[in-house]
Enzyme design. Structure first.
Site, PDB file in Angstrom:
ATOM      1  N   GLN A 163      -3.652   9.461   6.482  1.00  0.00           N
ATOM      2  CA  GLN A 163      -4.656   8.622   7.141  1.00  0.00           C
ATOM      3  C   GLN A 163      -5.132   9.278   8.429  1.00  0.00           C
ATOM      4  O   GLN A 163      -6.309   9.223   8.769  1.00  0.00           O
ATOM      5  CB  GLN A 163      -4.075   7.231   7.412  1.00  0.00           C
ATOM      6  N   ALA A 184     -10.069   3.445   8.745  1.00  0.00           N
ATOM      7  CA  ALA A 184      -8.932   2.774   9.358  1.00  0.00           C
ATOM      8  C   ALA A 184      -8.198   3.740  10.291  1.00  0.00           C
ATOM      9  O   ALA A 184      -8.002   4.905   9.967  1.00  0.00           O
ATOM     10  CB  ALA A 184      -7.973   2.265   8.290  1.00  0.00           C
ATOM     11  N   SER A 189      -3.592   1.099   8.082  1.00  0.00           N
ATOM     12  CA  SER A 189      -3.960   0.963   6.672  1.00  0.00           C
ATOM     13  C   SER A 189      -2.798   0.327   5.920  1.00  0.00           C
ATOM     14  O   SER A 189      -1.655   0.785   6.015  1.00  0.00           O
ATOM     15  CB  SER A 189      -4.263   2.325   6.057  1.00  0.00           C
ATOM     16  N   HIS A 191      -2.179   0.550   2.986  1.00  0.00           N
ATOM     17  CA  HIS A 191      -1.658   1.480   1.976  1.00  0.00           C
ATOM     18  C   HIS A 191      -0.411   2.225   2.468  1.00  0.00           C
ATOM     19  O   HIS A 191       0.363   2.728   1.671  1.00  0.00           O
ATOM     20  CB  HIS A 191      -2.751   2.456   1.537  1.00  0.00           C
ATOM     21  N   ASP A 198      -4.914  -0.022  -5.295  1.00  0.00           N
ATOM     22  CA  ASP A 198      -6.281  -0.294  -5.733  1.00  0.00           C
ATOM     23  C   ASP A 198      -6.329  -0.112  -7.240  1.00  0.00           C
ATOM     24  O   ASP A 198      -5.853   0.902  -7.765  1.00  0.00           O
ATOM     25  CB  ASP A 198      -7.261   0.667  -5.060  1.00  0.00           C
ATOM     26  N   GLU A 247     -12.516  -7.249  -1.196  1.00  0.00           N
ATOM     27  CA  GLU A 247     -12.067  -6.120  -2.008  1.00  0.00           C
ATOM     28  C   GLU A 247     -11.315  -6.628  -3.246  1.00  0.00           C
ATOM     29  O   GLU A 247     -10.076  -6.709  -3.236  1.00  0.00           O
ATOM     30  CB  GLU A 247     -11.149  -5.190  -1.195  1.00  0.00           C
ATOM     31  N   TRP A 249     -10.448  -5.318  -5.785  1.00  0.00           N
ATOM     32  CA  TRP A 249      -9.613  -4.292  -6.438  1.00  0.00           C
ATOM     33  C   TRP A 249      -8.314  -4.025  -5.692  1.00  0.00           C
ATOM     34  O   TRP A 249      -7.438  -3.342  -6.200  1.00  0.00           O
ATOM     35  CB  TRP A 249     -10.407  -2.979  -6.506  1.00  0.00           C
ATOM     36  N   HIS A 250      -8.184  -4.507  -4.470  1.00  0.00           N
ATOM     37  CA  HIS A 250      -7.031  -4.149  -3.630  1.00  0.00           C
ATOM     38  C   HIS A 250      -5.921  -5.184  -3.809  1.00  0.00           C
ATOM     39  O   HIS A 250      -5.990  -6.290  -3.283  1.00  0.00           O
ATOM     40  CB  HIS A 250      -7.476  -4.052  -2.167  1.00  0.00           C
TER      41      HIS A 250
HETATM   42 ZN   LIG Z   1      -6.985  -0.596  -1.006  1.00  0.00          ZN
END
Ligand SMILES: [Zn+2]
Length: 279
Positions: A163, A184, A189, A191, A198, A247, A249-250
């Site tokens: 990141q 970010a 993040s 993630h 995702d 989002e 998809w997240h």
């Molecule tokens: Zn994501």
């Protein structure tokens, strides 16, 4: 050379399209693969769909999130070198957002690769999830397959280092203001928790796009994810609370019990924990 320029232009276009995305996976895929694996082609735009989905999914729902004591958000934050930082990075229900960073040196100890299809072949860190989230994702994907739904895991774990390099590339190529608006900050993040993935269908046109919500795969995910311990982390209409645009998809793993409460009530992870601090 030309390839690099057009690639950057493409990354910028994708970046613009996914305004304030919490994922920024398309541009990250390009930049990180360019930066760290110079000899390899960018991992985006692979021909996907020809991969054989992994057989024999090892099922087993994730264990509950054990959020029994449900600490308030104030209880789980401290200032480290001027940055509000979470004190419980390893908890399955940790809240990381623009006000709550992970420690810069936090790396989950139980990262593993879930046995699910990915739309790329590279052996990269974004395949990884923490153990409970990985097992739950396998169970979710197995159920999807049974229901005739074809899912792909697009982007999971992202290290602080990745990141940071993404952010610095933005600053270098696009300027500080652009970086601040579109990427970010390292540590913020979700993630990096190893609890977010995702997910997409086969169709690349809706991959990491809000239109994914209207696809059979997107609708299936929204309906079924909670039973496997996942929430849609950045719901529609909650941008002011999560800090991120919708989002669909997240996915974020929080454990079955917490996920079912959050999804059935249509609230966010932030709201779920704010309640405990105000009651
Ligand atoms: Zn994501």
């Amino acid at each position: 050379m030309n390839k690099k320029v057009s690639g950057l232009a493409m990354a910028t276009a994708v970046c613009m399209a996914t305004l304030m995305s919490g994922c920024e996976a398309p541009s990250l895929d390009f930049l990180s693969s360019k930066k760290e694996q110079v000899s390899q082609p960018a991992s985006t735009g692979d021909s996907s769909g020809t991969e054989t989905p992994a057989e024999e999914p090892s099922t087993g729902h994730g264990q509950g999130s054990s959020a029994a004591h449900k600490p308030s958000m104030e209880e789980t934050i401290q200032t480290v070198e001027g940055i509000p930082t979470v004190t419980n990075p390893e908890e399955l229900y940790v809240i990381v957002n623009k006000q709550r960073a992970l420690p810069s040196d936090y790396v989950p100890s139980d990262l593993t690769e879930p046995n699910v299809p990915f739309p790329f072949k590279d052996k990269v860190e974004k395949r990884l999830l923490r153990e409970p989230a990985a097992r739950a994702l396998e169970a979710l994907f197995a159920q999807a397959k049974q229901d005739g739904i074809e899912l792909y895991a697009v982007s999971g774990y992202r290290s602080y280092k990745t990141q940071k390099s993404l952010y610095e590339t933005y600053v270098r190529t696009q300027g500080e203001a652009h970086a601040a608006a579109f990427s970010a900050v390292p540590g913020k993040s979700e993630h990096q928790t190893g609890l977010a993935m995702d997910v997409s269908g086969l169709d690349q046109a809706t991959r990491l796009e809000q239109t994914f919500a209207d696809t059979p795969e997107g609708m299936w995910l929204a309906e079924k994810c909670a039973a496997f311990g996942f929430i849609i982390r950045y719901p529609k209409g909650k941008e002011d609370i999560t800090g991120y645009a919708y989002e669909p998809w997240h996915l974020r793993y929080v454990g079955v019990e917490t996920a079912e409460e959050i999804m059935s009530r249509g609230i966010t992870l932030e709201e779920y924990f704010q309640e405990s601090s105000s009651s």
